[in-house]
Design a protein around this motif. Structure first.
Motif, PDB file in Angstrom:
ATOM      1  N   PHE A  34       0.921  -1.067  -0.018  1.00 20.10           N
ATOM      2  CA  PHE A  34      -0.051   0.170   0.119  1.00 20.10           C
ATOM      3  C   PHE A  34       0.927   1.379   0.195  1.00 20.10           C
ATOM      4  CE2 PHE A  34       0.856  -0.192   4.521  1.00 20.10           C
ATOM      5  CZ  PHE A  34       0.638   1.089   5.070  1.00 20.10           C
ATOM      6  N   ASN A  35       0.374   2.241  -0.437  1.00 17.92           N
ATOM      7  CA  ASN A  35       1.149   3.648  -0.632  1.00 17.92           C
ATOM      8  C   ASN A  35       2.206   3.329  -1.446  1.00 17.92           C
ATOM      9  OD1 ASN A  35      -0.850   4.817   1.020  1.00 17.92           O
ATOM     10  ND2 ASN A  35       0.577   5.113   2.918  1.00 17.92           N
ATOM     11  N   GLY A  36       2.044   2.298  -2.302  1.00 18.95           N
ATOM     12  CA  GLY A  36       3.086   2.126  -3.289  1.00 18.95           C
ATOM     13  C   GLY A  36       4.381   1.281  -2.819  1.00 18.95           C
ATOM     14  N   ARG A  37       4.158   0.650  -1.717  1.00 23.16           N
ATOM     15  CA  ARG A  37       5.142  -0.089  -1.119  1.00 23.16           C
ATOM     16  C   ARG A  37       4.907  -1.293  -0.363  1.00 23.16           C
ATOM     17  NH1 ARG A  37       8.395   2.441   3.413  1.00 23.16           N
ATOM     18  NH2 ARG A  37       6.086   3.034   4.244  1.00 23.16           N
ATOM     19  N   PRO A  38       5.674  -2.350  -0.300  1.00 27.77           N
ATOM     20  CA  PRO A  38       5.260  -3.730   0.547  1.00 27.77           C
ATOM     21  C   PRO A  38       4.657  -3.214   1.882  1.00 27.77           C
ATOM     22  CG  PRO A  38       7.391  -3.760  -0.157  1.00 27.77           C
ATOM     23  CD  PRO A  38       7.076  -2.357  -0.495  1.00 27.77           C
ATOM     24  N   SER A  39       3.873  -3.964   2.314  1.00 27.24           N
ATOM     25  CA  SER A  39       3.113  -3.545   3.581  1.00 27.24           C
ATOM     26  C   SER A  39       3.928  -3.561   4.664  1.00 27.24           C
ATOM     27  CB  SER A  39       1.976  -4.433   3.731  1.00 27.24           C
ATOM     28  OG  SER A  39       1.346  -4.203   5.161  1.00 27.24           O
ATOM     29  N   GLU A  40       3.821  -2.622   5.642  1.00 24.44           N
ATOM     30  CA  GLU A  40       4.737  -2.649   6.904  1.00 24.44           C
ATOM     31  C   GLU A  40       3.654  -3.126   7.899  1.00 24.44           C
ATOM     32  OE1 GLU A  40       7.883  -2.352   7.631  1.00 24.44           O
ATOM     33  OE2 GLU A  40       8.487  -2.082   5.448  1.00 24.44           O
ATOM     34  N   THR A  41       2.568  -3.241   7.758  1.00 26.26           N
ATOM     35  CA  THR A  41       1.435  -3.675   8.697  1.00 26.26           C
ATOM     36  C   THR A  41       1.113  -5.148   8.418  1.00 26.26           C
ATOM     37  OG1 THR A  41      -0.087  -2.922   7.431  1.00 26.26           O
ATOM     38  CG2 THR A  41       0.689  -1.268   9.075  1.00 26.26           C
ATOM     39  N   ARG A  42       1.855  -5.572   7.848  1.00 28.83           N
ATOM     40  CA  ARG A  42       1.317  -7.300   7.534  1.00 28.83           C
ATOM     41  C   ARG A  42       1.370  -8.013   8.758  1.00 28.83           C
ATOM     42  NH1 ARG A  42       6.254  -6.145   6.014  1.00 28.83           N
ATOM     43  NH2 ARG A  42       7.874  -7.565   6.841  1.00 28.83           N
TER      44      ARG A  42
END
Ligand SMILES: O=C(O)CCC(=O)C(=O)O
Ligand SMILES: [Fe+2]
Length: 283
Positions: free
Chosen positions: A89-97
């Motif tokens: 999201f926001n064009g990047r891999p998710s940091e909230t996964r």
């Protein structure tokens, strides 16, 4: 007419006849709040809510946090919503996964721990990915008098780096998140400002009790966490798209389970209701 149906032995109630697309009336807000104080977790099913609906619903119960303590996970254009997703999201891999993978209460590592959280399920994992909640009022009340007197005097030191999977996130974001959230001590027992109930306030993100060594603290933290999360003290929520689950962070802990295929989509939106100022930095 809103109806409440209990969801487990220890906590949780499902509320029916609420449509999140409509503003809540005063009476409804009061009834929801009463159920919330009694049951600690409330569940609404079959909603068809957009970000504005989630924000309006959450604002009926208090001011919203703009998530400055973890600024990287905000939804684009909606700082009061955190996007918890396995997908980029926001064009990047998710940091909230991997958010919420050990027992905790939201924003306990800040000076304004969350009063409540409101989590909306956009898309559940195809199978698994449940969230479990435990009742910290009951956890406190089921201790012996002697143990209650001991924990009444303790201060829990919360350390954000004990968030499970924390160091698997982007290194510069990890450093910035640690800088924003130095270790902080909160009372290990808190009185709920709305209900007056006393609740245990420890979690798997507590490093030690203030004034005690970690060797002294560890067995007590481990005991309190396993006592609080006994099966009979837990509600397990199995997500469906359109579910809204609201939990009181002052009287519960929760954990997001990892038992699902994390290459599949699991997508949630969270609003966070700000709590009272609390705690002192321990340096
Ligand atoms: O994804 C979940 O089920 C919950 C994650 C979590 O801990 C939170 O949103 O506070
Ligand atoms: Fe959480």
């Amino acid at each position: 007419m809103i109806k409440a149906k209990p969801l487990s032995y220890a906590l949780g109630a499902e509320l029916t006849s609420i449509d999140m697309r409509e503003a809540l009336g005063e009476q409804d807000i009061q009834l929801i709040q009463e159920t919330w104080h009694d049951q600690h977790v409330i569940v609404l099913r079959n909603q068809d809510a957009n970000p504005e609906d989630i924000l309006r619903f959450a604002r009926s119960f208090g001011s919203l946090d703009n998530h400055e303590a973890t600024p990287f996970y905000r939804m684009e254009g909606y700082p009061h919503l955190m996007e918890i997703t396995t997908q980029p999201f926001n064009g990047r891999p998710s940091e909230t996964r991997n958010v919420g993978r050990n027992w905790h209460s939201d924003y306990s590592y800040t000076g304004r721990p969350a009063a409540a959280s409101v989590l909306y399920c956009v898309k559940p994992a195809p199978i698994g990915g449940d969230t479990m909640f435990c009742n910290m009022v009951r956890a406190y009340e089921t201790l012996t008098d002697k143990m209650r007197r001991i924990v009444d005097d303790l201060y829990s030191v919360y350390d954000i780096s004990l968030t499970k999977g924390f160091y698997e996130r982007d290194a510069s974001e990890v450093a910035e998140t640690k800088r924003l959230n130095p270790p902080i001590a909160h009372p290990s027992v808190r009185v709920h400002p709305g209900s007056g109930k006393k609740a245990l306030y420890v979690s798997e993100r507590v490093s030690h009790f203030h004034g005690m060594t970690s060797e002294e603290s560890r067995p007590i933290i481990d005991f309190l966490c396993s006592h609080a999360t006994k099966h009979e003290n837990v509600y397990r929520h199995q997500w469906r798209a359109g579910d809204l689950v609201c939990w009181d962070n002052r009287t519960t802990m929760h954990v997001a389970l990892t038992d699902f295929d994390q290459s599949e989509v699991r997508h949630m939106l969270r609003a966070t209701i700000i709590g009272e100022e609390s705690g002192f930095l321990v340096g």
